[in-house]
Design an enzyme around this catalytic site. Structure first.
Site, PDB file in Angstrom:
ATOM      1  N   ASP A  27       1.074  -1.233   0.118  1.00 40.44           N
ATOM      2  CA  ASP A  27      -0.271   0.311  -0.178  1.00 40.44           C
ATOM      3  C   ASP A  27       0.477   0.921  -0.625  1.00 40.44           C
ATOM      4  O   ASP A  27       2.271   1.068   0.555  1.00 40.44           O
ATOM      5  CB  ASP A  27      -1.052  -0.073   1.173  1.00 40.44           C
ATOM      6  N   ASN A  75     -11.444  -2.765  -5.470  1.00 38.91           N
ATOM      7  CA  ASN A  75     -10.715  -1.486  -5.846  1.00 38.91           C
ATOM      8  C   ASN A  75     -10.945  -0.772  -7.592  1.00 38.91           C
ATOM      9  O   ASN A  75     -10.241   0.069  -8.084  1.00 38.91           O
ATOM     10  CB  ASN A  75      -8.951  -1.908  -6.410  1.00 38.91           C
TER      11      ASN A  75
HETATM   12  C1  IPE Z   1      -5.705  -2.515  -0.108  1.00 42.92           C
HETATM   13  O1  IPE Z   1      -4.563  -1.208  -0.837  1.00 42.92           O
HETATM   14  C2  IPE Z   1      -5.418  -3.085  -2.268  1.00 42.92           C
HETATM   15  C3  IPE Z   1      -4.472  -3.315  -2.263  1.00 42.92           C
HETATM   16  C4  IPE Z   1      -2.934  -2.916  -1.545  1.00 42.92           C
HETATM   17  C5  IPE Z   1      -4.278  -4.823  -3.310  1.00 42.92           C
HETATM   18  P1  IPE Z   1      -6.203  -0.279  -0.097  1.00 42.92           P
HETATM   19  O2  IPE Z   1      -5.608   1.549  -0.479  1.00 42.92           O
HETATM   20  O3  IPE Z   1      -7.308  -0.622  -1.536  1.00 42.92           O
HETATM   21  O4  IPE Z   1      -7.057   0.049   1.244  1.00 42.92           O
HETATM   22  P2  IPE Z   1      -7.935   0.912   1.587  1.00 42.92           P
HETATM   23  O5  IPE Z   1      -8.930   0.558   0.546  1.00 42.92           O
HETATM   24  O6  IPE Z   1      -7.262   1.405   1.778  1.00 42.92           O
HETATM   25  O7  IPE Z   1      -8.450  -0.404   2.753  1.00 42.92           O
HETATM   26  C1  IPE Z   2      -1.712   0.654  -3.489  1.00 43.23           C
HETATM   27  O1  IPE Z   2      -1.411   1.460  -3.418  1.00 43.23           O
HETATM   28  C2  IPE Z   2      -1.602  -0.409  -4.300  1.00 43.23           C
HETATM   29  C3  IPE Z   2      -3.102  -0.990  -4.683  1.00 43.23           C
HETATM   30  C4  IPE Z   2      -4.114  -0.330  -4.079  1.00 43.23           C
HETATM   31  C5  IPE Z   2      -3.630  -1.333  -6.378  1.00 43.23           C
HETATM   32  P1  IPE Z   2      -2.298   2.908  -3.509  1.00 43.23           P
HETATM   33  O2  IPE Z   2      -2.827   2.835  -4.599  1.00 43.23           O
HETATM   34  O3  IPE Z   2      -3.698   2.582  -2.578  1.00 43.23           O
HETATM   35  O4  IPE Z   2      -1.291   3.993  -2.620  1.00 43.23           O
HETATM   36  P2  IPE Z   2      -2.439   4.799  -1.485  1.00 43.23           P
HETATM   37  O5  IPE Z   2      -2.736   4.332  -0.573  1.00 43.23           O
HETATM   38  O6  IPE Z   2      -3.853   5.742  -2.300  1.00 43.23           O
HETATM   39  O7  IPE Z   2      -1.056   5.328  -1.533  1.00 43.23           O
HETATM   40 MG    MG Z   3      -4.228   2.770  -0.356  1.00 48.34          MG
END
Ligand code: IPE
Ligand code: IPE
Ligand code: MG
Length: 261
Positions: A27, A75
């Site tokens: 993340d 997502n």
């Molecule tokens: C969790 O990340 C899923 C992945 C890393 C693929 P998100 O950034 O989507 O999670 P939430 O929504 O903040 O919990």
């Molecule tokens: C994790 O990084 C990757 C996926 C969920 C695909 P994020 O895209 O959630 O990054 P933040 O949390 O917005 O910084």
């Molecule tokens: Mg995230």
């Protein structure tokens, strides 16, 4: 009680050694890019490079299973342009990386609901899994369009089709073979980068007794040193699985005597 090299809720893995299975929620890609006034997609690109590095780092350290959350079933709620870019990156990884992984003895698997992916992607996934199925160095599992609740439900549906008679008496052992990660030991160590301290519908069943490690480091900045910190934290823990510390000490003494130490 048995001393078992594999992790499971039933046996006692030895935390002093390298975790055999690490599961990571990668993340913080978006924030990493935004902190640098870059588009979020740049964070995802950089994040994909980190996957390659961490896979090699895990292999070098003797980790046997690395499971990465790449795209959750939730997502899809992101802006379509970001979803499209993430799909494209996944495709590029399948096209470019799988042959390299195969050459390095890496087994590649994908878990998740593949029904939302296009046919060419599903074909590539199946071909990659088949190509690498006998590799033994390390198994990389990518969770794509995965949700822990979905996993339990799909297992339940398959069990209901195969053995409808056992449903009213269903036991954990009946369901376990139908879960996505049935062929792997349960994760020993769960890492979430990016500062959030939640599981976000990752491996809900399998993380029941896993050790959790959270770091503020954003995924694109995660590296071998950060991995070592997480492993060192794991190695300092005592995994009791409901037992007492005294029971574990007695067990460790028996195990040492059994091997003549
Ligand atoms: C969790 O990340 C899923 C992945 C890393 C693929 P998100 O950034 O989507 O999670 P939430 O929504 O903040 O919990
Ligand atoms: C994790 O990084 C990757 C996926 C969920 C695909 P994020 O895209 O959630 O990054 P933040 O949390 O917005 O910084
Ligand atoms: Mg995230």
């Amino acid at each position: 009680m048995t001393l078992h090299p594999k992790s499971s809720t039933l046996d006692i893995p030895i935390t002093a050694v390298i975790p055999s299975h690490i599961a990571i929620i990668m993340d913080g890609n978006g924030r990493w890019a935004q902190n640098r006034y870059l588009p979020r997609v740049e964070g995802h690109r950089r994040g994909a490079e980190v996957v390659r590095k961490i896979l090699i780092a895990c292999k070098e350290r003797g980790v046997k299973h690395l499971t990465l959350f790449a795209f959750s079933s939730e997502n899809w709620r992101r802006p379509p342009s970001e979803v499209m870019l993430l799909m494209k990156l996944f495709k590029v990884m399948l096209e470019r990386e799988v042959s390299r992984m195969h050459a390095a003895g890496i087994r590649f698997r994908v878990i998740g609901d593949l029904s939302r992916f296009d046919d060419s992607m599903v074909k590539m996934i199946h071909e990659s899994e088949k190509l690498t199925q006998n590799n033994t160095e390390i198994t990389l599992t990518i969770a794509a369009n995965y949700g822990g609740r979905w996993d339990i439900l799909q297992a339940m549906r398959k069990l209901a089709l195969d053995r409808p008679e056992c449903l009213t008496e269903v036991q954990e052992e009946d369901l376990r073979p139908y879960l996505c990660m049935a062929d792997a030991p349960e994760p020993d160590l769960f890492i979430r980068t990016g500062g959030e301290q939640r599981v976000s519908n990752f491996l809900l069943w399998q993380l029941a007794y896993t050790e959790y490690y959270f770091t503020d480091t954003l995924w694109p900045a995660f590296d071998g040193d950060e991995l070592d910190k997480a492993i060192a934290s794991y190695q300092s823990r005592e995994r009791r699985f409901g037992r007492t510390s005294d029971q574990l000490l007695a067990f460790a003494k028996d195990a040492r005597e059994a091997v003549g130490l």
